[in-house]
Structure formats: structure tokens, C-alpha cells
Design a protein around this motif. Structure first.
Motif, short mmCIF file in Angstrom:
data_model
loop_
_atom_site.label_atom_id
_atom_site.label_comp_id
_atom_site.label_asym_id
_atom_site.label_seq_id
_atom_site.Cartn_x
_atom_site.Cartn_y
_atom_site.Cartn_z
N ASP A 275 1.74 -12.45 9.89
CA ASP A 275 1.23 -12.79 8.56
C ASP A 275 0.57 -11.58 7.93
OD1 ASP A 275 -1.13 -12.62 10.04
OD2 ASP A 275 -1.97 -14.48 9.26
N LEU A 276 -0.05 -11.80 6.77
CA LEU A 276 -0.76 -10.81 5.96
C LEU A 276 0.23 -9.86 5.28
CD1 LEU A 276 -3.88 -10.15 8.21
CD2 LEU A 276 -3.54 -11.88 6.42
N GLY A 277 0.32 -8.61 5.70
CA GLY A 277 1.11 -7.63 4.98
C GLY A 277 0.26 -6.82 4.01
N VAL A 278 -0.93 -6.43 4.47
CA VAL A 278 -1.79 -5.56 3.66
C VAL A 278 -1.02 -4.27 3.38
CG1 VAL A 278 -3.97 -4.32 3.59
CG2 VAL A 278 -3.84 -6.57 4.69
N ALA A 279 -0.98 -3.85 2.12
CA ALA A 279 -0.03 -2.82 1.70
C ALA A 279 -0.72 -1.52 1.32
CB ALA A 279 0.80 -3.33 0.52
N LEU A 280 -0.05 -0.40 1.61
CA LEU A 280 -0.46 0.92 1.14
C LEU A 280 0.76 1.81 1.09
CD1 LEU A 280 -2.23 2.96 3.96
CD2 LEU A 280 -1.06 0.82 4.41
N SER A 281 0.69 2.90 0.33
CA SER A 281 1.77 3.88 0.27
C SER A 281 1.41 5.08 1.13
CB SER A 281 2.01 4.34 -1.17
OG SER A 281 2.49 3.29 -1.98
N ASP A 282 2.41 5.67 1.79
CA ASP A 282 2.13 6.89 2.55
C ASP A 282 2.37 8.10 1.66
OD1 ASP A 282 4.86 7.43 2.51
OD2 ASP A 282 5.15 7.12 4.65
N THR A 283 2.21 9.29 2.24
CA THR A 283 2.29 10.51 1.45
C THR A 283 3.71 10.82 0.99
OG1 THR A 283 2.45 11.76 3.53
CG2 THR A 283 0.26 11.52 2.54
N GLU A 284 4.72 10.17 1.59
CA GLU A 284 6.10 10.37 1.20
C GLU A 284 6.58 9.29 0.24
OE1 GLU A 284 7.65 13.09 2.18
OE2 GLU A 284 5.85 13.66 3.32
N GLY A 285 5.66 8.44 -0.21
CA GLY A 285 6.05 7.39 -1.14
C GLY A 285 6.61 6.16 -0.49
N ARG A 286 6.58 6.09 0.84
CA ARG A 286 7.06 4.90 1.54
C ARG A 286 6.00 3.80 1.53
NH1 ARG A 286 9.07 8.83 6.27
NH2 ARG A 286 6.86 9.31 6.05
N LEU A 287 6.46 2.57 1.52
CA LEU A 287 5.56 1.42 1.60
C LEU A 287 5.26 1.11 3.05
CD1 LEU A 287 4.18 -1.14 0.34
CD2 LEU A 287 6.39 -2.29 0.68
N MET A 288 3.98 0.98 3.37
CA MET A 288 3.54 0.57 4.69
C MET A 288 2.93 -0.81 4.58
SD MET A 288 1.74 4.21 5.72
CE MET A 288 1.40 3.84 7.43
#
Length: 398
Positions: free
Chosen positions: A33-46
Motif C-alpha cells: 500500500d501507500l506509494g509515497v512519491a518523489l522524483s530522483d535526480t534523473e527525473g525517474r519516479l520513485m
């Protein structure tokens, strides 16, 4: 996956047997569950998940947290997970591993769950809570909240200066190494981050699903050192320990103003260019709601019901995905019955109502409906939220 018609829709499953990338086969992520999101330095979604299980459901394969990423920035055509963090680092196949250490044990720590995340100056940060005990639905107690950091998304270390002890735990339940409890730290257990004007702003709530949000901020260079945070009192910013200029009384966290009224759970905040306003998305007992504001300090608008429990009974979460700031708001959410993460989309103009010019967006769409009714404490989930649940997609039929 629920099939929903209206201003909000479920686009696909991101995790589990129904996901396009079959995360159950590729990474041992059959339920999460959840899926807290952020972008990395290469523009990928984490995407940072909470408690994760494999197909057999065995406790031996229960992980308190896992993390995956994708290089697909176009949410509208679906979201395929490319890699997970495994024992061998980022990999296209392999068992996803815990990246936040957890010494689980009865009466000590049940699990470690992520609540917020952000990338600041090329460094990734994930905030989390150590859950000591589960209570009634929507209630739990925490040992502490803290922040881990990583330069590469592989190796994560705790920033000890970020720790906020959740309570005055007894000797039997105390986790070793925690800082001394500070009055008010119980208000700082669940987090939502946004960077703005040289600061990292943190919306904080207590543990559980029924708290209100207060607002703190730290200069980018000092984040996430807790001693660098100042808090909004409704008019000005103060540091705990400052003296009230009128009374001389030392200020504590009880002087922080409520900026978003309870109940607030699973909060995420972003700037939306289409609206020209900040957006806050969070869960209440009646469903998933959205608020807007011209400033992070508020005032925040009345709730608008994005998806109520009358349409999808067991939805929780609702974390906004970064990198898209248009009329379509993309976010992830989870249903308890399926216990997997969904990609969701809300048409903001259909939800909030068009402006007086009825301007079309880049795809030529003009909203033809008025704004949805406001939510709030008297909202009845049996009311029309502007949505219709017309069925489900069952992966076993595919």
C-alpha cells in the motif's frame, strides 16, 4: 480494480498480479500500500510502499517497506514499474528489500512505515514512523518519527537529528537510542513535504487518522535537522524555546496553529500551475478530499470530495505524483480489499468547476459541470460525489 466514471477514475493497478509489469513475479510485491512519491535526480519516479507481502503471504516474506522506480513520466498512458531496490541494488528483477531497517518485535516495534518523501538538492529523503502498537481501526501509537537519506537511492541512512519521539514510552517499550521526548513531538509523527522559496515545508500530524496538520519549515541547507525547524503560529514563525514577546512565556509546539483541520490522514501537498494554487490531498472518514490555497500557510479552502466511501468503500492513501501540474491531477491510492496500489486521475476543472472564462486546456477540454458539493464534518458518503462505480476489472479475466 474499480471502474469509476466521472471526474475521478482509476487508470490501472501499479502493483500486484493485476499490474502490467507483474510486480508479484518480478519483485515479490503481490500486495502493498501507500506509494509515497518523489522524483530522483534523473527525473525517474520513485514510489515508496508500506508493508509488503509476496504471493504466499508468509510472515518470512513480509517487508515493512519497499521502494520501486520507473522512467515513464507520462502518467496518462499508464505506469509500468521498471526496477525495484533489491539486495543487488536497483534491478529489473529480484526480490524487493526493506530499505529502512526495522527491529520488529512485540511490544517494541510492529513495523516501520513511510509517510512523506522529497528530493532536495539531489539528495533523497523519506520520512517514516516506527509503529509500536496497532489500536482500533485508524489508531496506532508510534515510538518515533524520523528521516532517512540517500545520495543514490540504494544506501539509506538515518539522519539522527531528524528524530521526534512519539511519546514517553515505558522501559518495556522504549526503542534504544531515541532522544528525550519533547512536549509537542507527538504532533510531528506523520509528514508531507514541499520545497518552496528556499525552505522545505513540512505539514505534520499525530499518529493515526484523526489529527490536524500544523506547519513547520527548515532552510534547504539545514533540512532535515529538527533544530532548524520553525513553526507557524497563525501569523508568524517561531522556534520552540522562543519567548512570547508579550508575556515572556517560553513557546512550545502547542503554539503552532492548525493549518488544516482534522481529520487529516495520508496528506500530500503540491503546487498546481493550472489552478495557480497549492493543492492538499488527504483522507477523512468519509473519503478522499482536496483543498486549495494561495499560500502554504493558508487559509485552505473547504474540502471537495474527490472520492467518497459510498463509491469505493475501502480506499485509503492518496499521494500526489510529482512532475505534472495541469488540469489532470495524478495520484496513487490503495484499496484494502485488493491491498495493491492504483494509479488514479482527477479532472480538477470537473471537480472544482470552471472559471468564468471556461478556458479550454491543452487538450481542448472545457468543463461542462458546476463544482461538486463541499465535503466536511456533516458530509454523508451516501450523497452523490459526482462518480459512478460501474464494476471492476478482475485480473483473472485478462
Amino acid at each position: 480494480m474499480p471502474i469509476i466514471r466521472g471526474h475521478t477514475e482509476a487508470l490501472q493497478l501499479i502493483t500486484g498480479p493485476g499490474s502490467p509489469g507483474r510486480t508479484d513475479h518480478a519483485f515479490g510485491v503481490a500486495g502493498t500500500d501507500l506509494g509515497v512519491a518523489l522524483s530522483d535526480t534523473e527525473g525517474r519516479l520513485m514510489l515508496v510502499f508500506g508493508d509488503t507481502v509476496a504471493c504466499d503471504g508468509s510472515t518470512a516474506d513480509w517487508r515493512s517497506n519497499t521502494i520501486v522506480r520507473t522512467g515513464d513520466p507520462e502518467y496518462g498512458d499508464g505506469l509500468d514499474i521498471d526496477e525495484a531496490l533489491t539486495e543487488d541494488g536497483w534491478s529489473e528483477r529480484g526480490r524487493a528489500v526493506e530499505f529502512i531497517d526495522t527491529p520488529r518485535g512485540p511490544g517494541r516495534e510492529r513495523t516501520v512505515v513511510p509517510t512523506g518523501a522529497i528530493t532536495v538538492r539531489g539528495i533523497h529523503y523519506v520520512d517514516y514512523v516506527s509503529v509500536r502498537d496497532w489500536g482500533d481501526p485508524g489508531e496506532w501509537t508510534t515510538n518515533y518519527a524520523g528521516t532517512v537519506r540517500s545520495d543514490d537511492g540504494v544506501d539509506w541512512t538515518l539522519v539522527e537529528e531528524s528524530l521526534r519521539t512519539g511519546d514517553r514510552p515505558s522501559a518495556q517499550t522504549r526503542v534504544a537510542g531515541l532522544p528525550r521526548f519533547r512536549d509537542g513531538d507527538e504532533k510531528l509523527q506523520m509528514s508531507a513535504f514541499i520545497e518552496h522559496d528556499g525552505y522545505v515545508y513540512r505539514f505534520s500530524t499525530p499518529s493515526g487518522r484523526d489529527g490536524s496538520a500544523i506547519l513547520g519549515r527548515a532552510p534547504v541547507d539545514d533540512f532535515p535537522d529538527e533544530s532548524a525547524f520553525t513553526y507557524f503560529d497563525g501569523e508568524n514563525w517561531f522556534s520552540p524555546g522562543d519567548r512570547n514577546p508579550d508575556t515572556g512565556v517560553e513557546l512550545g509546539l502547542d503554539a503552532a496553529a492548525t493549518v488544516i483541520e482534522n481529520p487529516v490522514s495520508g496528506l500530500s501537498v503540491t503546487w498546481n500551475e493550472h489552478l495557480g494554487r497549492f493543492i492538499a490531498l488527504h483522507q477523512t472518514g468519509e473519503g478522499l478530499v482536496l483543498r486549495t490555497a494561495e499560500a502554504l500557510t493558508g487559509p485552505w479552502s473547504a474540502e471537495r470530495m474527490v472520492l467518497d466511501t459510498g463509491t469505493v468503500r475501502d480506499l485509503h492513501g492518496g499521494f500526489i505524483l510529482p512532475g505534472d501540474s495541469g488540469r489532470d491531477l495524478y495520484f496513487v491510492a490503495t484499496t484494502w480489499s485488493n491491498y495493491n496500489v492504483l494509479l488514479m486521475r482527477t479532472d480538477l476543472d470537473e471537480l472544482l468547476g470552471p472559471d468564468s472564462a471556461e478556458r479550454p486546456d491543452s487538450r481542448g477540454r472545457i468543463s461542462r459541470t458546476g463544482p461538486r458539493p463541499a465535503a466536511g464534518r456533516d458530509y454523508d458518503p451516501s450523497r452523490d460525489d459526482g462518480l459512478e462505480a460501474v464494476g471492476v476489472v478482475d485480473y483473472r479475466d485478462q
